[in-house]
Write an enzyme that holds these catalytic residues in place. Structure first.
Site, mmCIF file in Angstrom:
data_model
loop_
_atom_site.group_PDB
_atom_site.id
_atom_site.type_symbol
_atom_site.label_atom_id
_atom_site.label_comp_id
_atom_site.label_asym_id
_atom_site.label_seq_id
_atom_site.Cartn_x
_atom_site.Cartn_y
_atom_site.Cartn_z
ATOM 1 N N ASP A 228 0.822 -1.199 0.000
ATOM 2 C CA ASP A 228 0.000 0.000 0.000
ATOM 3 C C ASP A 228 0.863 1.259 0.000
ATOM 4 O OD1 ASP A 228 -2.794 1.132 0.505
ATOM 5 O OD2 ASP A 228 -1.664 2.018 2.160
ATOM 6 N N GLU A 273 1.426 -0.516 -5.001
ATOM 7 C CA GLU A 273 0.480 0.538 -5.359
ATOM 8 C C GLU A 273 1.283 1.814 -5.568
ATOM 9 O OE1 GLU A 273 -3.436 2.896 -3.627
ATOM 10 O OE2 GLU A 273 -1.703 2.474 -2.351
#
Length: 530
Positions: A228, A273
Site C-alpha cells: 500500500d 500501489e
C-alpha cells in the site's frame, strides 16, 4: 489509497459450473480447446474485502472462514490467486490503519482460521497475497501511543514530528489532505489522515521492523504482498515527492525490503500501489517489485469500452514494456486491473451497460501480465464513492441476508437480485459467464497471458486490435466495441509474415472470417491465429 477511515460497524455453498460448461459458455466450438496449453495458469488474482465477502458464523461480518468456504467459487471463476485486503487489527472498518502488525482482526477470525485458509487455497493451486501497510500505522498503535508522550519516548523517532523537522513547512501534503496534525504541543506527519501517522523510515529500527513483519507473514504461508502507498514512504509532500532524492530513497527502501524477504522466500510476489505513470513506476521494478498496478491502462480500457472508440493499446503498452524491461533487467510482470477498492466500480463507470462491462473485461483478460479482478466486478456490482459504497456486501443470493452473506452494512446498489451469483450461475449470457470464458481462454492460451503485445492498424475506430505473442505462438485480438456489426480486413502486420487466417476463439459463434474479411457481431471479441 485515497481514504478516510470510519468507525467499526457491526453488522451456502453454491454449485460450481462443470469444466465443460466453463469452456463452452460464450465460445465458438473451435475456441473450447487449445492445442497445448489446456492446463496452464490463468495469472488472475481476485481481490477480496474480507468484511464484505462471506460470513461463516452469522454475525454479519465477513471472515476468513467465509473466504475458505468460497474458495471453490474463486476456483470456478478461474482465478489462481487471491489478494486479501488488510486482515490485521485496526480501529477502522477497512483496516488500512494497523494497530498490530503480527495479529489478526478479531472480526475476521483467528490465526488457526488463517492457517486453514492458506492450506485450503494452496490445495486448490491458489496463491494468496495480503495487503501490507507499512507507510503508516494507526494513531491507536501502541508505538504511536508511546511516541506521543514526548521526546524521551523510545518510539518518538519512529514517527515524524514537526518540532524536529522544521515546523509546519512544507505543508503541501502529497495525498491532498493537510499533512501536519497537532498533538500535545507538537505536530506529527500523517499525509493521508490524522489517524494514520507516517512512520519514519530514516530510522533504521523502523526499516528493520517492517522487514521483520514481511518475513513473519511469509513464514505463515503467504505468497507475497500488495504494498500500500508504495511511493509515499519518503513522499510526504507534493513539492518533494518527485524529486530525484526522494525517489531514490523510496527505491532503496523497497530494495532493502525485497532483500530481507528473499531470506525467507525468494519467489514471493510483490505488487506495489504506485499511483503514477511509467516514469515513476520503472525504478521500483529494479530488485524490488515484481509488478506495479497499471492505473493509466485501467482508465484507457474503461474509457474505450464506455465511448466505444478504440485506442492503440498495443503501441502504448509495447513502448512502456520496453522501458520496464530495461528498468528491471527483464523481470517485471504487469499488474492489470479495471477497478479496485479505491475506485468507482466498472458497471457504474460505464453507465450500467453490461455489454460495455463485458468489453472492458475482454480487453483486460487478453493482455499480458497478472490480471486483478475486484470482487463483484465479475457479477456487475455497481458502486460510486464514497468508499463504503464501492465495498458493499457481495451478493451471493437473489435475496439479501441469506446464510453466508454479510450484513455489516446495508447495500445501496444491490438492486433486484439479478446481479448475484445465484442468478448468474446458470445464465450463459451473464457477465459472470463471460468472465469465466475469458479467464478460461487465458488458461488455454499462453499467448493471451504472457509474452509481448504489439500494435495492429485496423482502420476502424469501433474495433480495437492488438497482436499477442509468446515465443512461436502468435495471436491477433480484436474487440468490436460497438453495438453494430463491423467488417474489417485482416492483413499480416507490417514487417512480419504472420497471416492470421483462423478464428481460435470468439465470444459469439456468428463471427466469421472469409477470404481475409472478418465479420464481428456487436460487442464481440475474437482471437485469430495463423
Amino acid at each position: 489509497m485515497r481514504r478516510r477511515p470510519l468507525g467499526r460497524r457491526a453488522g451456502t455453498g453454491l454449485a460450481v459450473l462443470s469444466a465443460l460448461a466453463v469452456l463452452l459458455s460464450g465460445c465458438t466450438p473451435g475456441g473450447a480447446k487449445d492445442e497445448k496449453n489446456a492446463a496452464g495458469p490463468s495469472d488472475v488474482y481476485y481481490e477480496i474485502f474480507v468484511r464484505s465477502f462471506a460470513d461463516s458464523n452469522g454475525d454479519g461480518i465477513g471472515d476468513l472462514n467465509g473466504v475458505t468456504q468460497k474458495l471453490d467459487y474463486v476456483k470456478s471463476l478461474g482465478a489462481d490467486g487471491i489478494w486479501l485486503m488488510p486482515i490485521q487489527p485496526s480501529p477502522s472498518y477497512h483496516g488500512y490503519d494497523v494497530t498490530d502488525y503480527y495479529g489478526i482482526n478479531k472480526d475476521y477470525g483467528t490465526p488457526d482460521d488463517l492457517k486453514r485458509l492458506l492450506a485450503e487455497a494452496h490445495k486448490r493451486g491458489i496463491r494468496v497475497i495480503m495487503d501490507l501497510v507499512v507507510n503508516h500505522t494507526s494513531s491507536e498503535h501502541p508505538w504511536f501511543a508511546d511516541a506521543s508522550k514526548g521526546p524521551t519516548s523510545a518510539y518518538r523517532d519512529w514517527y515524524i514530528w514537526s518540532s524536529e523537522r522544521g515546523g509546519r513547512s512544507p505543508a503541501d501534503g502529497a495525498a491532498g489532505a493537510p499533512p501536519w496534525h497537532a498533538l500535545n504541543g507538537d505536530d506529527y506527519l500523517g499525509i493521508f489522515w490524522e489517524g494514520m501517522p507516517d512512520l519514519n523510515f530514516d530510522n533504521p529500527a523502523v526499516r528493520q521492523e517492517m522487514t521483520a513483519v514481511g518475513q513473519y507473514w511469509l513464514k505463515q504461508g503467504f505468497d507475497g504482498f500488495r504494498l500500500d502507498a508504495a511511493k509515499h514512504i519518503y513522499g510526504d509532500f507534493n513539492s518533494t515527492i518527485n524529486t530525484p532524492g526522494v525517489k531514490q530513497k523510496n527505491q532503496a527502501w523497497w530494495q532493502e525490503f525485497r532483500s530481507g524477504l528473499n531470506e525467507v522466500n525468494p519467489k514471493a510476489y510483490l505488487v506495489g500501489e504506485v499511483w503514477d505513470g511509467p516514469a515513476v513506476i520503472g525504478p521500483y521494478l529494479k530488485d524490488a517489485f515484481d509488478s506495479a498496478f497499471n492505473f493509466d491502462l485501467a482508465g484507457k480500457l474503461i474509457g474505450a469500452a464506455d465511448t466505444e472508440r478504440s485506442a492503440d493499446i498495443g503501441f502504448t503498452l509495447s513502448r512502456i514494456y520496453d522501458y520496464y524491461a530495461k528498468s528491471s533487467d527483464g523481470k517485471f510482470v504487469d499488474a492489470l486491473f479495471l477497478s479496485n477498492h479505491d475506485q468507482n466500480r466498472v458497471m457504474s463507470a460505464v453507465g450500467g451497460n453490461v455489454n460495455h462491462a463485458k468489453t472492458a473485461a475482454a480487453m483486460l483478460l487478453t493482455l499480458p501480465g497478472n490480471a486483478f479482478v475486484y470482487y463483484g466486478e465479475e457479477l456487475g456490482m455497481s458502486g460510486l464513492k464514497p468508499d463504503e459504497r464501492i465495498r458493499e456486501p457481495f451478493p451471493w443470493n437473489r435475496e439479501p441476508g441469506k446464510a453466508g452473506e454479510t450484513t455489516w452494512e446495508a447495500s445501496q446498489y444491490r438492486g433486484d437480485g439479478t446481479v448475484s451469483v445465484e442468478q448468474e450461475e446458470s445464465d450463459k449470457d451473464s457477465l459472470l459467464s463471460r468472465y469465466r470464458t475469458l479467464i478460461s481462454w487465458r488458461k488455454q492460451d499462453e499467448a493471451l497471458r504472457k509474452g509481448t503485445v504489439g500494435s495492429y492498424e485496423i482502420g476502424n475506430d469501433a474495433v480495437m486490435a492488438y497482436t499477442r505473442a509468446a515465443g512461436e505462438v502468435k495471436r491477433l485480438v480484436l474487440h468490436n466495441l460497438s453495438g453494430k456489426e463491423q467488417e474489417v480486413t485482416i492483413v499480416p502486420p507490417k514487417g512480419t509474415g504472420d497471416a492470421f487466417a483462423k478464428i481460435a476463439r470468439s465470444t459469439d459463434a456468428a463471427a466469421s472470417l472469409r477470404q481475409g474479411k472478418l465479420t464481428l457481431p456487436p460487442y464481440t471479441t475474437v482471437v485469430l491465429k495463423p
